[in-house]
Design a protein around this motif. Structure first.
Motif, PDB file in Angstrom:
ATOM      1  N   SER A 143      70.328 -10.701  30.464  1.00  0.00           N
ATOM      2  CA  SER A 143      71.673 -10.416  30.095  1.00  0.00           C
ATOM      3  C   SER A 143      72.644 -11.265  30.968  1.00  0.00           C
ATOM      4  N   ARG A 185      71.338 -11.769  26.123  1.00  0.00           N
ATOM      5  CA  ARG A 185      72.851 -11.314  25.552  1.00  0.00           C
ATOM      6  C   ARG A 185      73.748 -11.873  26.416  1.00  0.00           C
ATOM      7  N   THR A 244      76.222  -7.991  22.123  1.00  0.00           N
ATOM      8  CA  THR A 244      76.291  -9.423  22.502  1.00  0.00           C
ATOM      9  C   THR A 244      77.539  -9.937  21.952  1.00  0.00           C
TER      10      THR A 244
END
Length: 259
Positions: A143, A185, A244
């Motif tokens: 992430s 993401r 995302t």
């Protein structure tokens, strides 16, 4: 008791002062179980001193996002500091800068050199940082979370930094598109104004305090970075596995309220 980041390692940029959202992100990430790596540019001693105020020790790695050498060697230098088999689960982009002539009501007179600096440091660096960290993310992905200031409107005094933030928002969407197939993401947290060292460089900062003081339905405290930091930590966790290209507003609700 385990936290939502237990077993994860997160790289956090922009930890210069204890008042910053980045510092509180690093603190909360550790409290939620993560190992944290910090980056600093130019004033590593300051970053190391602030790092000692975190709940646990954190490695500090030098990074100038405008230096291709720093970017190309970042993964290797993180491995040298933390361990050869290290991987990253999360990256926090808390980097922004605009020369003084790009702020404060000088919009129409600002030259390209200053504009280019603001866009490169504040927006392009999101892509550059994500790609520099990609070798440290395996097939599980990870992430990337950046810090934003709502760029849908023209703010007083914010000028070319507002344009750079709009570019950051677009960059985040394209990073989300192109790195999504690799399990990465990319999201942003659009925070309300916080009285940080960066904010002190914005002429007319008190205008933002007045706007938030009168329009935030949940209220807003310019001295409290924790609400924004909590959102960053949440987006770093596995609780948003299919989110995302998103912008999460943590601004007391001002983004949703008209005049």
């Amino acid at each position: 008791m385990s936290g939502i980041l237990t077993g994860k390692r997160v790289l956090v940029t922009g930890v210069l002062m204890e008042s910053s959202i980045a510092f509180h992100t690093a603190r909360l990430a550790q409290e939620q179980g993560a190992d944290v790596v910090l980056t600093g540019y130019g004033r590593l001693g300051l970053v190391e001193r602030v790092a000692r105020r975190l709940p646990r020790p954190a490695a500090v790695v030098e990074l100038d996002v405008r230096d291709t050498g720093h970017l190309e060697t970042l993964a290797g230098r993180v491995r040298e500091s933390v361990g050869a088999d290290v991987r990253l689960d999360g990256v926090v982009h808390s980097i922004a800068f605009a020369p003084q002539d790009a702020l404060g009501g000088n919009f129409l007179a600002t030259g390209w050199d200053s504009v280019a600096t603001a866009v490169e440091v504040s927006a392009y660096s999101l892509k550059a940082l994500a790609m520099a960290c990609l070798p440290l993310m395996d097939e599980r992905g990870g992430s990337v979370v950046g810090l934003d200031f709502d760029a849908r409107t023209a703010w007083p005094a914010y000028d070319w930094m507002g344009v750079a933030k709009a570019a950051l928002e677009a960059t985040s969407r394209y990073v989300a598109r192109d790195l999504g197939p690799r399990g990465v993401r990319c999201n942003l947290v659009a925070a309300g104004p916080i009285r940080t060292m960066a904010a002190k460089s914005i002429p007319g900062f008190d205008i933002f305090r007045e706007v938030w003081g009168s329009r935030a339905p949940l209220g807003w405290d310019v001295s409290d970075p924790e609400p924004a930091a909590r959102a960053v930590v949440a987006l770093l966790s596995d609780w948003f596995p299919r989110t995302t290209g998103e912008i999460v507003h943590v601004d007391g609700g001002v983004h949703a309220i008209g005049a």
